[in-house]
Scaffold this active site. Structure first.
Site, PDB file in Angstrom:
ATOM      1  N   CYS A 109       0.780  -1.354  -0.024  1.00  0.00           N
ATOM      2  CA  CYS A 109       0.025   0.079   0.162  1.00  0.00           C
ATOM      3  C   CYS A 109       0.754   1.267   0.138  1.00  0.00           C
ATOM      4  O   CYS A 109       0.650   2.260  -0.706  1.00  0.00           O
ATOM      5  CB  CYS A 109      -1.083  -0.027   1.179  1.00  0.00           C
ATOM      6  SG  CYS A 109      -0.434  -0.179   2.910  1.00  0.00           S
ATOM      7  N   ASP A 142      -7.415   5.785  -1.189  1.00  0.00           N
ATOM      8  CA  ASP A 142      -7.044   4.412  -0.505  1.00  0.00           C
ATOM      9  C   ASP A 142      -6.527   3.498  -1.529  1.00  0.00           C
ATOM     10  O   ASP A 142      -7.417   2.937  -2.462  1.00  0.00           O
ATOM     11  CB  ASP A 142      -8.371   3.929   0.298  1.00  0.00           C
ATOM     12  CG  ASP A 142      -8.076   2.886   1.160  1.00  0.00           C
ATOM     13  OD1 ASP A 142      -6.998   2.279   1.152  1.00  0.00           O
ATOM     14  OD2 ASP A 142      -9.120   2.502   1.760  1.00  0.00           O
ATOM     15  N   HIS A 189      -6.357   0.207  -0.760  1.00  0.00           N
ATOM     16  CA  HIS A 189      -6.772  -1.063  -0.294  1.00  0.00           C
ATOM     17  C   HIS A 189      -7.750  -1.677  -0.978  1.00  0.00           C
ATOM     18  O   HIS A 189      -8.716  -2.015  -0.503  1.00  0.00           O
ATOM     19  CB  HIS A 189      -6.914  -0.862   1.344  1.00  0.00           C
ATOM     20  CG  HIS A 189      -5.870  -0.571   2.109  1.00  0.00           C
ATOM     21  ND1 HIS A 189      -5.499   0.805   2.157  1.00  0.00           N
ATOM     22  CD2 HIS A 189      -4.841  -1.293   2.587  1.00  0.00           C
ATOM     23  CE1 HIS A 189      -4.207   0.921   2.902  1.00  0.00           C
ATOM     24  NE2 HIS A 189      -3.710  -0.356   3.058  1.00  0.00           N
TER      25      HIS A 189
END
Length: 396
Positions: free
Chosen positions: A77, A276, A278
């Protein structure tokens, strides 16, 4: 390995959402140096956010290093966030901050070329393969989570092999940005005044008056790794941190929570707005047309937000200065907005500190191959010195 990654993917896809929908308020939203009145420009705001390149976990790419993982779910990430910050710098470099992406519209050729720098292939200069392999030289095993400072060091070293974008990457140390060192790195002199199209040499070995404009300037990616507290962010830094997103040179910030990285692009009140990584998507390659289907590289959902006080104190700010005047303006803004604080977020000094080792602009090491393909194995990283990784991310 694949079964472990599948387990990670299932967990990540049901990750709890943060605040998403923007509230009904008269407040201004700041995104990478641009302000948007939320009540009157909400659609323009969302368009500005969705135009940012969005890099997420991917699966089913060729194994890293030939035998390594074929997905970065669960560990990549911060690398993806670093890719997003760097991609924004390249967009500003070639297309400008005001350029906007429109879905299913033909894009400039520079946009496609930028996107292809980040595809999950070992021959793409800023791929997950290249970043993970270069991370080995920073003491990180492939598949190990990176912190913001480590990613900054990896970007600095990979940029040396990227001739098309030709960026000067400066990563500050000891919370200090040195104007003299940046000018040495970015100011270039033509080889022969009669040949304006000739190659350029850096003026790094020359003693120059930094108040005199350069004859030419190498576009600057400036990354400032910081630790804004011990276990949590110190509230005294909040306003200065937010001011950085207002600067026209802003590339946002890398950070998040322990082992969960986000790319912060702006703020509303005391809430940070972030992209993000993820989400796990399938690897996308270049099509027969020579283009990349870019639909999965832009986040079309409402962006997420989190309280700035929930941010882990280990962060890295990013700024892009295409021309010398942009850097000079950034210095003025820092002196006005950052250095006025009693407890400064970072320092900006004119001269190289006398107790530091001499500044030597980074240079591409001598290798037998050129370009992104040079990192075929971790044995080829011995020409790079290990950068000390000061960040100590809190646990739990």
């Amino acid at each position: 390995m694949e079964s472990v990654m599948s387990k990670y993917e299932n967990q990540i896809l049901i990750f709890p959402d943060y605040l998403e929908e923007f509230p009904d308020t008269d407040e201004l939203v700041w995104i990478l140096g641009k302000q948007h009145p939320l009540k009157t420009e909400k659609s323009k705001l969302l368009s500005d956010i969705s135009a940012r390149l969005w890099f997420t976990y991917r699966r089913k790419f060729s194994p890293i290093g030939g035998t390594g993982p074929s997905s970065d779910a669960g560990w990549g990430c911060m690398l993806r966030c670093g890719q997003m910050m760097l991609a924004q710098a390249l967009i500003c470099r070639h297309l400008g901050r005001d350029w906007n992406w429109e879905r299913q519209k033909e894009q400039p050729k520079e946009y496609q070329r930028i996107l292809q720098c980040f595809l999950d292939r070992k021959d793409c200069c800023y791929s997950i393969h290249q970043m993970a392999q270069m991370g080995v030289g920073e003491g990180k095993s492939i598949g190990e989570w990176f912190g913001p400072n480590t990613v900054a060091q990896v970007i600095k070293k990979l940029a040396l092999f990227d001739e098309w974008n030709s960026l000067a990457v400066y990563v500050s140390m000891d919370n200090t940005v040195v104007i003299e060192d940046i000018k040495k790195m970015c100011c270039v002199l033509p080889v022969g005044a009669a040949d304006p199209a000739g190659d350029f040499l850096t003026a790094s070995n020359q003693s120059r008056d930094t108040s005199v404009p350069c004859s030419a300037w190498k576009p600057l990616l400036l990354i400032v790794p910081l630790r804004l507290g011990i276990n949590q962010i110190n509230p005294v830094y909040v306003e200065a941190f937010k001011e950085c997103f207002k600067m026209p040179q802003s590339l946002g910030a890398l950070g998040g929570k322990p082992n969960n990285a986000y790319y912060f692009i702006g703020f509303l009140g005391d809430e940070l707005i972030f992209l993000d990584p993820h989400t796990t998507q399938t690897f996308v390659d270049i099509e027969e047309s020579g283009l990349v289907d870019d639909q999965t590289f832009h986040c079309l959902q409402s962006p997420q937000r989190m309280s700035i006080l929930n941010l882990d104190p280990s962060v890295a700010l990013g700024f892009f200065c295409k021309e010398e005047k942009d850097f000079d303006n950034w210095c003025s803004l820092v002196q006005k907005e950052i250095l006025k604080e009693n407890l400064r977020m970072f320092e900006l000094v004119q001269k190289h500190p006398s107790h530091w080792p001499p500044f030597v602009p980074p240079a591409k090491p001598e290798v037998t191959t050129t370009g992104a393909e040079f990192i075929e194995s971790t044995e080829q990283l011995e020409d790079f010195e290990l950068e000390e990784d000061f960040e100590i991310l809190s646990v739990g």
